[in-house]
Write a protein that holds these residues in place. Sequence first.
Motif, PDB file in Angstrom:
ATOM      1  N   HIS A  79     -31.063  -4.905  41.645  1.00  0.00           N
ATOM      2  CA  HIS A  79     -31.980  -5.491  40.665  1.00  0.00           C
ATOM      3  C   HIS A  79     -31.348  -5.429  39.271  1.00  0.00           C
ATOM      4  O   HIS A  79     -31.395  -6.398  38.502  1.00  0.00           O
ATOM      5  CB  HIS A  79     -33.300  -4.719  40.693  1.00  0.00           C
ATOM      6  CG  HIS A  79     -34.381  -5.267  39.814  1.00  0.00           C
ATOM      7  ND1 HIS A  79     -34.819  -6.571  39.874  1.00  0.00           N
ATOM      8  CD2 HIS A  79     -35.125  -4.665  38.832  1.00  0.00           C
ATOM      9  CE1 HIS A  79     -35.775  -6.759  38.980  1.00  0.00           C
ATOM     10  NE2 HIS A  79     -35.974  -5.617  38.330  1.00  0.00           N
ATOM     11  N   GLY A  82     -28.488  -7.965  38.384  1.00  0.00           N
ATOM     12  CA  GLY A  82     -28.835  -9.343  38.047  1.00  0.00           C
ATOM     13  C   GLY A  82     -29.083  -9.584  36.583  1.00  0.00           C
ATOM     14  O   GLY A  82     -29.517 -10.680  36.199  1.00  0.00           O
ATOM     15  N   GLN A 119     -32.703 -11.107  34.365  1.00  0.00           N
ATOM     16  CA  GLN A 119     -33.568 -11.701  35.382  1.00  0.00           C
ATOM     17  C   GLN A 119     -33.620 -10.881  36.671  1.00  0.00           C
ATOM     18  O   GLN A 119     -34.311 -11.247  37.613  1.00  0.00           O
ATOM     19  CB  GLN A 119     -33.080 -13.119  35.703  1.00  0.00           C
ATOM     20  CG  GLN A 119     -33.205 -14.079  34.527  1.00  0.00           C
ATOM     21  CD  GLN A 119     -32.688 -15.459  34.887  1.00  0.00           C
ATOM     22  OE1 GLN A 119     -32.909 -15.940  35.993  1.00  0.00           O
ATOM     23  NE2 GLN A 119     -31.989 -16.090  33.955  1.00  0.00           N
ATOM     24  N   ARG A 147     -33.836 -11.695  41.016  1.00  0.00           N
ATOM     25  CA  ARG A 147     -33.875 -13.148  41.169  1.00  0.00           C
ATOM     26  C   ARG A 147     -32.490 -13.759  40.899  1.00  0.00           C
ATOM     27  O   ARG A 147     -31.967 -14.560  41.677  1.00  0.00           O
ATOM     28  CB  ARG A 147     -34.915 -13.754  40.219  1.00  0.00           C
ATOM     29  CG  ARG A 147     -35.083 -15.254  40.350  1.00  0.00           C
ATOM     30  CD  ARG A 147     -36.190 -15.758  39.441  1.00  0.00           C
ATOM     31  NE  ARG A 147     -37.450 -15.091  39.730  1.00  0.00           N
ATOM     32  CZ  ARG A 147     -38.264 -15.433  40.728  1.00  0.00           C
ATOM     33  NH1 ARG A 147     -37.935 -16.429  41.526  1.00  0.00           N
ATOM     34  NH2 ARG A 147     -39.400 -14.789  40.913  1.00  0.00           N
ATOM     35  N   HIS A 148     -31.878 -13.340  39.796  1.00  0.00           N
ATOM     36  CA  HIS A 148     -30.551 -13.872  39.457  1.00  0.00           C
ATOM     37  C   HIS A 148     -29.486 -13.306  40.392  1.00  0.00           C
ATOM     38  O   HIS A 148     -28.546 -14.028  40.777  1.00  0.00           O
ATOM     39  CB  HIS A 148     -30.197 -13.536  38.010  1.00  0.00           C
ATOM     40  CG  HIS A 148     -28.827 -14.019  37.609  1.00  0.00           C
ATOM     41  ND1 HIS A 148     -28.513 -15.350  37.495  1.00  0.00           N
ATOM     42  CD2 HIS A 148     -27.686 -13.325  37.348  1.00  0.00           C
ATOM     43  CE1 HIS A 148     -27.234 -15.474  37.154  1.00  0.00           C
ATOM     44  NE2 HIS A 148     -26.711 -14.262  37.062  1.00  0.00           N
ATOM     45  N   LEU A 172     -29.684 -12.533  43.538  1.00  0.00           N
ATOM     46  CA  LEU A 172     -29.679 -13.233  44.823  1.00  0.00           C
ATOM     47  C   LEU A 172     -29.137 -14.663  44.677  1.00  0.00           C
ATOM     48  O   LEU A 172     -28.454 -15.171  45.571  1.00  0.00           O
ATOM     49  CB  LEU A 172     -31.081 -13.251  45.423  1.00  0.00           C
ATOM     50  CG  LEU A 172     -31.590 -11.894  45.937  1.00  0.00           C
ATOM     51  CD1 LEU A 172     -33.033 -12.018  46.414  1.00  0.00           C
ATOM     52  CD2 LEU A 172     -30.714 -11.365  47.065  1.00  0.00           C
ATOM     53  N   GLU A 173     -29.453 -15.299  43.550  1.00  0.00           N
ATOM     54  CA  GLU A 173     -28.923 -16.654  43.324  1.00  0.00           C
ATOM     55  C   GLU A 173     -27.410 -16.625  43.129  1.00  0.00           C
ATOM     56  O   GLU A 173     -26.678 -17.472  43.623  1.00  0.00           O
ATOM     57  CB  GLU A 173     -29.597 -17.277  42.108  1.00  0.00           C
ATOM     58  CG  GLU A 173     -31.065 -17.620  42.329  1.00  0.00           C
ATOM     59  CD  GLU A 173     -31.748 -18.084  41.054  1.00  0.00           C
ATOM     60  OE1 GLU A 173     -31.098 -18.053  39.981  1.00  0.00           O
ATOM     61  OE2 GLU A 173     -32.938 -18.453  41.117  1.00  0.00           O
TER      62      GLU A 173
END
Length: 316
Positions: free
Chosen positions: A234, A237, A240, A243-244, A246-247
């Motif tokens: 976490h 990232g 973000q 979310r970021h 994983l992207e």
Amino acid sequence: MNKKTAAVIGTGVIGNGWIVRLLAHGYEVKAFDPAEGAEAKTKEAISKAWPSVQEMGLADNASPAAVTFYPTIEETVSGSVLIQENVPERTELKQKVLKDISRYADPDTIIGSSTSGIKPSVLQKGAVNPGRIIVAHPFNPVYLLPLVELVGGEHTDSPVIHRARTLYEDIGMKSMIIEKEIEGHVADRLMEALWREALHIVNDGIATTEEVDKAITYGAGLRWAQMGPFLTFHLAGGDQGMRHMLEQFGPALKLPWTKLEAPELTDELKEKVIAGCEQHAGDESIAELERKRNEFLVKLLDLVEDYWPEKKEVRA
């Protein structure tokens, strides 16, 4: 102050770890193990571990002498508020011992099994009042590491697990309640995944056992002691968070970095692992390494609590 009484069936490394933890929290312990010399080994284990639990803090009525061995399971489990089974990891043996325990235990007494891999529904077969037999899987050294995985079987209802959680938290455990039973539970499956990769790396000549240990000790391990893998990623990232992460890095999950199956445990691989560990340990005995480990864990646990105090209940 009256002492509560707990029973420990099977006094190997894990059983003796439970005994030390229970004693440190002011319990009287009734123990059973038919192996020759078991009582003497338990006394030796208590003596070695007691300085560490003293440093962690003892209950006012804690005594290293408050353990008594009994000749039968029936005498051992009678009157105990908690029973912990720790016999060898063989399904038929565990079922037989747990069946015997359930015959003689008080009707509502929680019976926890330290099994590292067997499902509770399997352990419950043939037992009297099987719903109170649960998995209560600890981690070595039990007297210092607080995590316990609590898993109910097909006969177990929620009140039993919540009552068990209260009992284990009374002796300083951090309960991880696992909602769905699987072989190996959760923590061991995570450790086994890392262990498989480590064996492949050594087997393929990529790194030595010492170098693999260094990768964890000075890298991932330092972060995991505080946050675990999910919060660690976490943070990776940026603002973000996950979310970021994983992207950005999610597509790499499909790259063939990992080897899901364990390598063949050949004699050559065994010798690589054994020789590497012995060279890494040098002249230090197992007893000395255990002493250093315990000293380190006491300090580390204090630090973890300071920076990231766990909530009382952890669910999986």
